[in-house]
Motif scaffolding. Structure first.
Motif, PDB file in Angstrom:
ATOM      1  N   GLY A 332       0.792  -1.227   0.000  1.00 31.75           N
ATOM      2  CA  GLY A 332       0.000   0.000   0.000  1.00 31.75           C
ATOM      3  C   GLY A 332       0.821   1.273   0.000  1.00 31.75           C
ATOM      4  O   GLY A 332       0.300   2.337   0.319  1.00 31.75           O
ATOM      5  N   MET A 333       2.095   1.179  -0.346  1.00 35.10           N
ATOM      6  CA  MET A 333       2.953   2.361  -0.283  1.00 35.10           C
ATOM      7  C   MET A 333       3.258   2.935  -1.665  1.00 35.10           C
ATOM      8  O   MET A 333       3.188   4.133  -1.882  1.00 35.10           O
ATOM      9  N   ARG A 334       3.634   2.077  -2.627  1.00 37.27           N
ATOM     10  CA  ARG A 334       4.164   2.582  -3.901  1.00 37.27           C
ATOM     11  C   ARG A 334       3.229   2.418  -5.091  1.00 37.27           C
ATOM     12  O   ARG A 334       3.330   3.112  -6.078  1.00 37.27           O
ATOM     13  N   TYR A 335       2.333   1.438  -4.999  1.00 38.90           N
ATOM     14  CA  TYR A 335       1.358   1.244  -6.087  1.00 38.90           C
ATOM     15  C   TYR A 335       0.204   0.432  -5.542  1.00 38.90           C
ATOM     16  O   TYR A 335       0.309  -0.204  -4.503  1.00 38.90           O
ATOM     17  N   ARG A 338      -4.494   1.391  -1.173  1.00 41.20           N
ATOM     18  CA  ARG A 338      -4.095   1.763   0.194  1.00 41.20           C
ATOM     19  C   ARG A 338      -5.370   1.907   1.024  1.00 41.20           C
ATOM     20  O   ARG A 338      -6.263   2.667   0.640  1.00 41.20           O
TER      21      ARG A 338
ATOM     22  N   ALA B  77       7.621   6.340 -12.093  1.00 42.19           N
ATOM     23  CA  ALA B  77       7.729   5.570 -10.857  1.00 42.19           C
ATOM     24  C   ALA B  77       6.600   5.920  -9.889  1.00 42.19           C
ATOM     25  O   ALA B  77       6.123   5.074  -9.146  1.00 42.19           O
ATOM     26  N   GLY B  80       1.712   5.075 -10.180  1.00 38.58           N
ATOM     27  CA  GLY B  80       0.726   4.193  -9.555  1.00 38.58           C
ATOM     28  C   GLY B  80       0.630   4.376  -8.059  1.00 38.58           C
ATOM     29  O   GLY B  80      -0.048   3.602  -7.377  1.00 38.58           O
ATOM     30  N   ALA B  81       1.298   5.390  -7.527  1.00 39.43           N
ATOM     31  CA  ALA B  81       1.353   5.547  -6.068  1.00 39.43           C
ATOM     32  C   ALA B  81       0.012   5.993  -5.505  1.00 39.43           C
ATOM     33  O   ALA B  81      -0.648   6.859  -6.091  1.00 39.43           O
ATOM     34  N   PRO B  82      -0.401   5.443  -4.354  1.00 35.44           N
ATOM     35  CA  PRO B  82      -1.637   5.906  -3.720  1.00 35.44           C
ATOM     36  C   PRO B  82      -1.557   7.388  -3.354  1.00 35.44           C
ATOM     37  O   PRO B  82      -2.555   8.084  -3.362  1.00 35.44           O
ATOM     38  N   PHE B  89       7.251   9.372  -2.896  1.00 39.09           N
ATOM     39  CA  PHE B  89       6.113   8.625  -2.362  1.00 39.09           C
ATOM     40  C   PHE B  89       5.708   9.248  -1.034  1.00 39.09           C
ATOM     41  O   PHE B  89       6.570   9.562  -0.200  1.00 39.09           O
ATOM     42  N   SER B  90       4.427   9.434  -0.838  1.00 37.97           N
ATOM     43  CA  SER B  90       3.937   9.941   0.439  1.00 37.97           C
ATOM     44  C   SER B  90       3.339   8.763   1.203  1.00 37.97           C
ATOM     45  O   SER B  90       2.406   8.111   0.727  1.00 37.97           O
ATOM     46  N   VAL B  91       3.907   8.468   2.379  1.00 40.42           N
ATOM     47  CA  VAL B  91       3.501   7.283   3.122  1.00 40.42           C
ATOM     48  C   VAL B  91       3.071   7.662   4.532  1.00 40.42           C
ATOM     49  O   VAL B  91       3.409   8.740   5.023  1.00 40.42           O
ATOM     50  N   PRO B  92       2.334   6.772   5.212  1.00 39.10           N
ATOM     51  CA  PRO B  92       1.931   7.049   6.596  1.00 39.10           C
ATOM     52  C   PRO B  92       3.155   7.096   7.511  1.00 39.10           C
ATOM     53  O   PRO B  92       4.253   6.709   7.109  1.00 39.10           O
TER      54      PRO B  92
END
Lengths: 511, 99
Positions: A332-335, A338, B77, B80-82, B89-92
């Protein structure tokens, strides 16, 4: 001519294109029309790409008109299993966790298909992440067997086999980790080949079990499979497991087989892949095919592979173990999906668990948990370690067998196509469908399934041929010989006996 | 003989980072028990004198030419990122409260 184009082999279509009797645009449109007519009932496709396919077709037609030198299959359309990444075209692997994902790159085999000028009709349905034998584990609904829409098309590549079997594509790509090309071929009356491990690049395949996965051709004739194998096969520097040597001559081997002469070829019937558990109608079809091989001059003998009885158990430890590792990337981080946890802090770890809980289906969860168990401290030696030893024993069985014979044969699957839903609640019963196909994956050897006829229930039966690693040419010679002799006795290809599908009334009886 | 309890499935699901519902835990415990009992057969023939095989066709020292290739662009790259922000990339949050 238009209506029967979808019934022709890829080799025939290539000939018509080269002779200027048909254009790739006409051919591609004929298949798109067929998809529009019957895919509502079959559901072989997850995504259809008419614009891209027709654009490729127009380019190929223009190049042909201009006199360019083209690949023999240029302009012949193809369907691609949805586990293979395609730049700009959705790729889900049959999973909700990848719903809507559009890959930024092509798998090597897709690059080669595009380089050959073959229009891609779309992406075919499959069990989620190729885990299954019926395509019922797809997150996007069942594919139906063209022979009986209430029955399974096999799996995991049921979409590719059904697409080819229902004349929605002349060619398709499958992947085979434990039988996912060969078993669907068997139950749909089509041809499928799992090449030698490393014969076709795995770059751009969404990995299930990396030491078992192999992509290969899904077709209606053995010659077509050889033609397609030569397009997609051969060394790829982007796959460190890709075999460095050139492919053996596969198309030539298929053409040699089409003479129907197998004089001096030693064929071994695997003792352990028969008897109990194989339906009487499957056994009868297999025995009749052996008689045909005997009549073609082959020497038939029985060969024992004593450890094949343990192959299924080893496979269902090795595959889940590798899958539990490979699928860790769906975090759920890169594609992909999520999902935030319903309460509590949204840490990366909790987001990952919520995403995977929501995004993975039952079979995927089952196998990841099983693999996590097999690899966990205290159990590793007893399960994963022991399974790897069985793998050695199976390789030794193959090595000993191939000192006595040139190819090994068996029924591809123990039963004909069963009803949708029949085995869905019994994982072990479902796993047994792959009992005859799994040994090849564990040892890396190539295997082919070609129709041997209909069982007493009127459904297709597959005949499996196995050869030593790197000797894929033997599959094509023996498979093509059996195919041509059987078709001569039937008077027509087996698929001509499949029922007409709804929507195909405009097709007439042409074939 | 029960080898995989419901609690064990819950522990494994934690290791595998998969949230399971109560119903899933109960069902999986029963199913995995049957499957593990069946696949345990591998131990019958896996004696000490048999080496393990991890790879069907082993290759060693696989190298490609040491030539730079065009990588994905940042845009590709991240396509497809959420969630993404400033080309990343933005992540929790990576660490929990207690950290």
């Amino acid at each position: 001519m238009g209506d029967d184009l979808t019934r022709r082999s890829a080799a025939d279509l290539a000939g018509l294109l080269a002779a200027g009797e048909v254009t790739s645009v006409e051919l591609t449109q004929a298949h798109l029309d067929r998809i529009a007519a019957v895919d509502g009932a079959v559901h072989a496709y997850l995504h259809v790409s008419p614009d891209e396919a027709l654009a490729t077709a127009r380019v190929v037609d223009a190049r042909r008109t201009a006199g360019d030198e083209l690949h023999p299959l240029a302009g012949v359309p193809i369907a691609v299993k949805d586990v293979v990444v395609t730049e700009g075209m959705p790729t889900t692997a049959g999973s909700k966790i990848l719903e809507g994902w559009v890959p930024p790159y092509d798998a090597t085999l897709v690059t080669r298909i595009k380089a050959a000028g073959m229009p891609i009709l779309g992406k075919t349905n499959m069990d989620e992440f190729a885990m299954g034998s019926s395509t019922e584990h797809s997150a996007y609904g069942n594919t139906h067997n063209p022979w009986d829409l209430d029955r399974i098309p096999g799996g995991s590549g049921g979409g590719s086999a059904a697409a080819v079997g229902a004349f929605e594509a002349p060619l398709a790509i499958g992947t085979d980790t434990g039988g996912s090309i060969r078993q669907p071929a068997a139950v749909t009356g089509t041809v499928g080949v799992k090449p030698t491990y490393g014969s076709v690049s795995r770059y751009g395949l969404i990995a299930l079990a990396s030491s078992l996965d192999q992509a290969g051709p899904v077709t209606r004739t053995v010659l077509d499979a050889a033609l397609l194998h030569e397009v997609i096969g051969g060394h790829d520097p982007r796959d460190a497991t890709s075999l460095p040597e050139a492919l053996p001559p596969l198309v030539a081997a298929a053409r040699q087989g089409l003479t129907g002469d197998l004089s001096g070829v030693r064929v071994g019937v695997v003792t352990e892949l028969s008897g109990d558990g194989y339906q009487p109608g499957v056994r009868a079809s297999f025995e009749a095919a052996l008689d045909v091989l005997r009549g073609a001059g082959a020497q038939i003998s029985e060969v024992s592979c004593p450890h094949f009885g343990h192959a299924l158990a080893a496979y269902y430890l090795i595959l889940p173990s590798e899958a539990s590792s490979n699928l860790a990337k769906f975090d759920g981080m890169r594609y992909g999906l999520r999902v935030l946890p319903q309460d509590g802090p949204a840490t990366a770890e909790r987001v990952m668990a919520a995403t995977r809980g929501a995004g993975f289906g039952d079979e995927v969860k089952r196998r990841i948990i099983l693999g996590t168990y097999a690899l966990s401290a205290g159990y590793y030696d007893a399960y994963y370690g022991s399974a790897q030893k069985v793998r050695t024993l199976i390789q030794r069985d193959f090595a000993a067998a191939f000192e006595q014979v040139d190819v090994l044969v068996s029924p591809t699957a123990p039963t004909t196509a069963f009803k949708l839903g029949e085995k869905l609640d019994d994982p072990l019963a479902m796993y047994l469908n792959d009992v005859a196909t799994i040994p090849a994956n564990l040892a890396g050897v190539p295997g082919l399934s070609v129709p041997s006829g209909l069982s007493d229930d009127g459904l297709p039966v597959g005949f499996q041929v196995l050869a030593p690693a790197r000797a894929d040419d033997r599959l094509y010679r023996v498979g093509a010989a059996l195919e041509t002799l059987l078709e001569a006795s039937w008077g027509a290809p087996l698929l001509s006996r499949a029922p007409e599908l709804s929507g195909s009334t405009t097709e007439g009886s042409a074939r | 003989m029960s080898t995989i309890s419901r609690d064990e499935v819950a522990r494994l699901a934690g290791l595998a980072r998969i949230d399971l519902t109560d119903a899933e835990l109960t069902r999986l415990a029963g199913e995995l028990d049957v499957i593990v009992e069946s696949v345990a057969r591998v131990q019958e023939v896996a004696t000490d004198d048999v080496p393990a095989t991890s790879h069907p066709i082993p290759l060693t020292n696989v190298f490609r030419a040491d030539v730079a290739e065009e990588p994905l662009t940042v845009e590709q790259a991240l396509s497809g990122a959420p969630d993404a922000e400033d080309g990343r990339f933005s992540v929790p949050q990576i660490l929990g409260e207690e950290a």
